[in-house]
Design a protein around this motif. Structure first.
Motif: not given
Length: 247
Positions: A90-97, A111-114, A116-117, A127-130
């Motif tokens: 998941x960490x690698x995934x989020x870094x890619x997103x 998807x990055x916002x999702x 973060x949320x 807040x960053x997700x928004x």
């Protein structure tokens, strides 16, 4: 060289249109070996979607990502998230997103916002997700608008702002999103964030139902205003659900 690349792309797209995957594979492989960025992405997608060869898909998406492809980064994120062709990470995934989102790729922004949320692979940060949902929405994402509507209508946020939620749902509804059309219809029906308007409520609920959103169809079955208007119409049989008739 440029004319050769354009010609290969044209032939490859025609092959895809006629579902001749063998020819498409061959042409995109040729493009990829020439270093063409889009060719690498399309070849990776074919390996993933047609052959189910996730390992090869990862390989080609990585090569495209190394050239700065935002699309390839986003697709790699999905593969890491699902553990397809690589170990689930998941960490690698989020870094890619995140990297893809920073390059302005709309799908990755959403998807990055999702992530973060929900706190997937990263510290939860509403807040960053928004902020990222807003960026995706500004780039035309109906899904991001729906997420913002849910946040500001109180589903995922303590400080409710129905007027803001209405604006987001209205934008997504205009883009044709059936869930947004359903939520917009309910807001008109209940008078949340907007003046109560049964006509507009039924309009948007009907459109959502027409687009196949089953929740809208079920809700309309119990709205007295809708049942009253359709009770004498043969195509509804007094049920609130339009009957499909064959010729």
């Amino acid at each position: 060289m440029m004319s050769e690349v354009r010609g290969l792309h044209t032939r490859a797209k025609l092959a895809l249109d006629r579902k001749d995957h063998q020819v498409a594979f061959s042409l995109y492989e040729e493009l990829a070996k020439l270093g063409d960025l889009e060719g690498k992405c399309r070849l990776a997608s074919l390996h993933r979607d047609v052959r189910g060869d996730f390992g090869a898909a990862v390989e080609w998406f990585k090569r495209a990502a190394e050239q700065g492809s935002a699309e390839a980064l986003c697709m790699l994120g999905y593969l890491y998230r699902g553990g397809q062709g690589v170990l689930k990470d998941d960490i690698a995934a989020v870094n890619c997103f995140r990297k893809s989102a920073e390059l302005g790729y709309c799908e990755a922004e959403e998807v990055y916002a999702q992530c973060l949320e929900a706190g997937i692979g990263v510290t939860q940060d509403n807040d960053t997700a928004i902020q990222w949902y807003r960026r995706a929405a500004d780039h035309g994402s109906a899904g991001a608008l729906v997420h913002l509507g849910k946040i500001f209508s109180g589903e995922k946020k303590s400080d409710v702002d129905f007027a803001q939620a209405f604006v987001f749902y209205a934008r997504a509804a205009q883009l044709g999103d059936p869930e947004a059309q359903f939520e917009l219809g309910l807001m008109y029906y209940d008078g949340r964030g907007v003046t109560k308007d049964i006509e507009k409520a039924l309009k948007w609920l009907s459109e959502s139902s027409r687009r196949g959103y089953l929740v809208a169809r079920r809700v309309m079955m119990y709205l007295p205003e809708f049942l009253e208007r359709t009770s004498t119409m043969a195509q509804y049989n007094g049920t609130g659900v339009q009957v499909k008739r064959t010729q």
